[in-house]
Motif scaffolding. Structure first.
Motif, PDB file in Angstrom:
ATOM      1  N   VAL A   5       0.870  -1.185   0.000  1.00  0.00           N
ATOM      2  CA  VAL A   5       0.000   0.000   0.000  1.00  0.00           C
ATOM      3  C   VAL A   5       0.904   1.232   0.000  1.00  0.00           C
ATOM      4  O   VAL A   5       1.818   1.334   0.821  1.00  0.00           O
ATOM      5  CB  VAL A   5      -0.930   0.023   1.240  1.00  0.00           C
ATOM      6  N   LEU A  43      -5.657   1.520   2.314  1.00  0.00           N
ATOM      7  CA  LEU A  43      -5.057   0.776   3.425  1.00  0.00           C
ATOM      8  C   LEU A  43      -6.119  -0.025   4.182  1.00  0.00           C
ATOM      9  O   LEU A  43      -5.916  -1.194   4.508  1.00  0.00           O
ATOM     10  CB  LEU A  43      -4.338   1.752   4.370  1.00  0.00           C
ATOM     11  N   ALA A  46      -7.022  -2.990   2.207  1.00  0.00           N
ATOM     12  CA  ALA A  46      -5.882  -3.916   2.169  1.00  0.00           C
ATOM     13  C   ALA A  46      -5.815  -4.720   3.468  1.00  0.00           C
ATOM     14  O   ALA A  46      -5.522  -5.915   3.456  1.00  0.00           O
ATOM     15  CB  ALA A  46      -4.587  -3.145   1.937  1.00  0.00           C
TER      16      ALA A  46
END
Ligand SMILES: Cc1cc2nc3c(=O)[nH]c(=O)nc-3n(C[C@H](O)[C@H](O)[C@H](O)COP(=O)(O)OP(=O)(O)OC[C@H]3O[C@@H](n4cnc5c(N)ncnc54)[C@H](O)[C@@H]3O)c2cc1C
Ligand SMILES: Nc1ncnc2c1ncn2[C@@H]1O[C@H](COP(=O)(O)O)[C@@H](O)[C@H]1O
Lengths: 243, 318
Positions: A5, A43, A46
């Motif tokens: 990321v 993020l 993720a």
């Protein structure tokens, strides 16, 4: 699976942008810096995919040591480790070259970014990185599901919205509502202290550009038209080829 | 040879307004900098007569593109064409498709890609780009050494010269891109009806000052008359007076039209964050203290229910 990321660090959206005394740079004094809001969505999603797949999750930032507290926050949220490429980020093209240089031999399966950084609004780092690495590229992505080695994505296009399936490896530029922003837990904050932030030197590959960085605040005319003459607005707009 | 490429867009054979401006800018740039040829690329067959109005001697290439184009392999025939034409400068107006293509070219030819360009100027063995940053709150100048680059223009860029093309001739050709074998289209939901907000050259925005969703007819009439898209403030979409995708601002759509007309909107900082990129802003509000007036090019202190019908009448009387 390995996920990367990439986060930008930017002044908070409500900041008033001023110049420093040299008149060439944005004055960072008194500004609050945050992880780019779209990068925060990337993020958050993720982390969810990591929990689903037991993937390894690395956070990367191209920038100076000033950003370490924000990188640490990403670790507290659940990233396994972080990398900081130690250079002043001046341009999306430069940032992309640094990310490509770092990632090309690390066999990431998925690279997630924000759809754009809210400072320079280029919205191109993800596409540059995807083409640089020969990965698939999608942006902006509003939903991303990992299923049996493939991604099922909802994306925006110039013509509307589409649902697509993509093979890995892929680079995604993310936007809401891909995930809800997360808040670090106490335990996350504690374990983040022992996680590694690797600092690596920038690649020597520099493109021949320079920011002369003459920043000017956008000025508005602030001309008032008396309401009795409201119709004259139409003539003004026509004379300026605005309508 | 120093050749330039201009990528244009449009609908049903009509060149879009921002692409028209880009063609005029590029034509002017070509003659001012003694460059050789201008190649125009687009994704539809073009109307040669319309193209001639904005550019001198051009070769137009219609790029036939597959439904999904999200992988480098799709673009290799385009790269070959560009290399054969010895193109070193690229101009386009930002769009999702063009950003992908430009990123591909930037990587393959190692060219700097500069986004959100408002102005381009040549300097001693360098090019200066003025670009919009912080969603239009400020501008910044970037210098690129040498004369090879890709410039991605913001929709709100202005041209300060007129179109003086002559002796135009247009030749047309076609290239077909590869198929994206990596990815599959599952469903498509094309935008329907009115002008998509992020692409609109003119936007009329309306806020809580309109009091009730039944009062939106006048906003739509004005928008229709000047070919604008409609937008609204966040409370208006929170109240379900207007669809969510019309809300502009920090948490909504960010727009950069050449003209934004804000009616009955106070001008909160979160709203401004989505509209700062507009080239010219008109504000109509009955409160002379409304913060929006400080961020307006033209302001009218008045009641929207009086001013808007009068503007519409004036437009219709022409
Ligand atoms: C985290 C956060 C994010 C936000 N994001 C956004 C966002 O993305 N976009 C957004 O728009 N807002 C956003 N907001 C809300 C924002 O702060 C303002 O509350 C909002 O923009 C106000 O909307 P408005 O101007 O329509 O309404 P109001 O503030 O109620 O203003 C109405 C205006 O209409 C005028 N008016 C009333 N009657 C008339 C009349 N007859 N003729 C002419 N003028 C009249 C009034 O003088 C007033 O100025 C956000 C807020 C927060 C806290
Ligand atoms: N300095 C940076 N370091 C790491 N990632 C970045 C940086 N700048 C931008 N990015 C990533 O690239 C995305 C698009 O940025 P941009 O193309 O500059 O608008 C951002 O949302 C981030 O995910």
């Amino acid at each position: 699976m390995k996920i990367l990321v990439c986060i930008s660090v930017v002044p908070d959206t409500t900041s008033k942008i001023t110049l420093d005394s040299s008149n060439t740079r944005i004055n960072s004094e008194g500004l609050t810096f945050i992880v780019g809001p779209y990068d925060d969505y990337a993020l958050s999603r993720a982390i969810e995919i990591k929990e689903q797949t037991q993937a390894e999750l690395v956070v990367l930032h191209v920038g100076t040591a000033d950003s370490e507290a924000l990188i640490r926050k990403c670790l507290a949220l659940g990233a396994d480790s972080a990398v900081r490429i130690d250079t002043v980020a001046v341009d999306s093209y430069q940032v992309a070259q640094e990310i490509i240089q770092y990632a090309y031999d690390k066999s990431f399966d998925l690279i997630m970014m924000g759809k754009e950084a809210i400072d320079y609004n280029s919205g191109i780092v993800h596409a540059l990185v995807a083409h640089g690495l020969g990965f698939n590229h999608f942006s902006p992505v509003m939903h991303a599901d990992y299923d049996g080695g493939k991604l099922i994505l909802e994306i925006e296009t110039d013509l509307g919205k589409s649902k697509v399936s993509s093979t890995l490896p892929a680079v995604l530029g993310c936007q809401e509502p891909i995930a809800e922003w997360k808040i670090p837990s106490m335990r996350g904050i504690m374990t983040a202290r022992t996680k590694e932030i690797a600092v690596i030197a920038p690649s020597k590959e520099k493109f021949e550009s320079q920011i002369t960085a003459h920043v000017v605040e956008t000025e508005r005319l602030q001309k008032m038209i008396p309401v009795e003459n409201a119709e004259s607005l139409i003539d003004i707009l026509k004379s300026e080829n605005l309508i | 040879m120093k050749n330039i490429a201009v990528f244009i867009d449009g609908k049903s054979g009509q060149i879009s307004e921002s692409s028209q401006r880009l063609l005029v800018l590029a034509t002017n740039w070509l003659s001012k900098n003694n460059l050789d040829n201008m190649y125009v690329f687009g994704f539809e067959p073009v109307n040669s007569e319309q193209l001639k109005e904005y550019a001198s001697v051009v070769q137009y290439t219609h790029i036939k593109i597959p439904d999904l184009a999200n992988h480098s392999q799709v673009f290799s025939s385009l790269l070959a064409d560009i290399q054969q034409k010895e193109i070193s400068q690229f101009f386009y107006v930002k769009s999702l498709l063009m950003d992908t293509i430009a990123s591909f070219i930037a990587n393959k030819l190692s060219l700097p890609l500069i986004a959100n360009v408002l102005k381009i100027e040549s300097a001693d063995s360098a090019v200066h780009f003025t670009k919009s940053i912080f969603s239009g709150k400020a501008t910044l100048t970037t210098e690129i050494k040498g004369d090879a680059f890709i410039g991605a223009f913001s929709k709100s860029f202005a041209i300060d010269f007129t179109n003086n093309t002559s002796n135009s001739s247009v030749s047309q050709s076609e290239i077909t891109l590869g198929i994206d074998s990596q990815n599959k289209l599952i469903e498509n939901h094309p935008l329907t009806g009115s002008i998509p907000l992020p692409d609109a050259a003119i936007v009329v925005g309306a806020g809580r000052g309109f009091k009730d969703p039944s009062n939106w007819g006048i906003v739509e009439d004005l928008a229709k008359e000047i070919g604008a898209a409609t937008a609204c403030s966040k409370p208006v979409s929170d109240l379900n007076w207007r669809p969510h995708h019309e809300h502009v601002g920090q948490t909504g759509v960010k727009i950069a039209p050449k003209l934004y007309i804000a009616c009955g909107i106070s001008g909160a900082i979160q709203h401004l964050a989505g509209v700062n990129g507009s080239r010219k802003i008109v504000v109509i509000n009955n409160d002379p203290e409304a913060p929006f007036f400080k961020h307006a090019d033209y302001g009218i202190v008045g009641d929207v229910f009086d001013v808007l019908p009068r503007l519409l009448n004036k437009l219709k009387s022409h």
